[in-house]
Write an enzyme that holds these catalytic residues in place. Structure first.
Site, PDB file in Angstrom:
ATOM      1  CB  ALA A 147      -0.926   0.006   1.214  1.00 49.59           C
ATOM      2  CB  CYS A 148       0.601   4.336  -2.016  1.00 47.48           C
ATOM      3  SG  CYS A 148       1.297   5.999  -2.155  1.00 47.48           S
ATOM      4  CG  PHE A 149      -1.511   6.908   1.560  1.00 45.33           C
ATOM      5  CD1 PHE A 149      -1.439   8.220   2.000  1.00 45.33           C
ATOM      6  CD2 PHE A 149      -1.911   6.666   0.256  1.00 45.33           C
ATOM      7  CE1 PHE A 149      -1.763   9.275   1.162  1.00 45.33           C
ATOM      8  CE2 PHE A 149      -2.238   7.711  -0.593  1.00 45.33           C
ATOM      9  CZ  PHE A 149      -2.165   9.021  -0.134  1.00 45.33           C
TER      10      PHE A 149
END
Length: 277
Positions: A147-149
């Protein structure tokens, strides 16, 4: 000599494939000198998981869960990790390199854009810090790695230890595209379900785990903001910090036609799910 105005494009809701096609069509137009610099704001219908260019779809996204949740999946032409786009401000900055606003290279471009993103948050009453000019690997495994965040990269913004903006870049000729997101609301359990390919953890537990590192604006604001509020503040912040002026614009006929062709790629499962060879 007066700098040319920026095109301000406020797109309607589009599918993930259409949004990625439009961004690439605009990048090509700027690189060919057919368009001035662009600030594009856009939204997603249906909500969409975008994957980084180098991510392999089946390894980082739970396709069955995405179908059950009504989420589309599309792979970006830019790098980075997976993002769930829904209640957020999504922007694209497309500009020639080595310009008055962007005199440096890739990392400097991230820093320049981070300045207006931070000002946007300030205008909404949220203070954020800029991550140092180096990437940080995500700790943990599974969704935390994909996941990016879950981890800030170069010059992304952090609030109370949590990442609150995500972005990725692509160069084409003498121009570059940076698109990114500022989450206004976030459903951590839905994000976990969409990206959980191991299925060893409950959605509630996975959401709590992601909440340690993922932030969104209304998580901390006393007076909640809307996506439209934040879009307007981003437009104002760019004008203020960069000293630019705008011309409200739609896509040209040529850009729209090019986007229609590019959409075929972004709608193709062989592009979205196989990743790179």
């Amino acid at each position: 000599m007066t700098a040319p105005p920026w095109r301000l494009i406020r797109s309607e809701f589009r599918s993930g494939a259409e949004n990625m096609a439009v961004d690439e069509a605009l990048l090509e137009a700027v690189a060919r000198g057919l368009s001035g610099p662009v600030l594009r704001l856009y939204r997603w219908a249906p909500p969409t998981v975008t994957l980084g260019y180098s991510q392999r779809g089946a390894e980082v996204v739970n396709l069955e869960a995405c179908r059950d949740l009504g989420l589309a999946v599309v792979r970006r032409c830019t790098g980075g990790r997976a993002v769930l786009h829904d209640h957020e401000v999504t922007y694209a900055v497309i500009s020639p390199e080595r310009s008055a606003v962007f005199p440096g290279g890739i990392l400097e471009n991230y820093k320049v854009i981070a300045g207006v993103l931070r000002r946007t948050l300030e205008l909404s009453g949220l203070a954020a810090e800029m991550a140092p000019g180096r990437s940080h690997g995500a700790s943990g495994e599974g969704v935390q790695q994909t996941a990016c965040f879950t981890a800030p990269s170069s010059y992304e913004l952090v609030c109370r230890g949590c990442k609150v903006t995500g972005s990725a870049q692509k160069r084409h000729g003498s121009a570059f595209l940076q698109h990114g997101s500022i989450p206004v609301e976030m459903d951590l359990e839905r994000l976990f379900l969409a990206l959980d390919t191991r299925r060893h953890t409950s959605a509630a537990a996975g959401g709590r785990l992601l909440g340690r590192s993922i932030g969104w604006m209304n998580r901390w604001l006393e007076s909640p903001v809307t996506v439209s509020d934040v879009e307007d503040r981003l437009v104002a912040a760019c004008a203020e910090v960069w000293g630019i002026r705008y011309i409200e614009s739609g896509l040209t006929a040529a850009e729209e036609a090019r986007a229609v062709l590019l959409k075929e790629k972004y709608a193709d499962p062989s592009w979205n799910l196989k990743g790179i060879g």
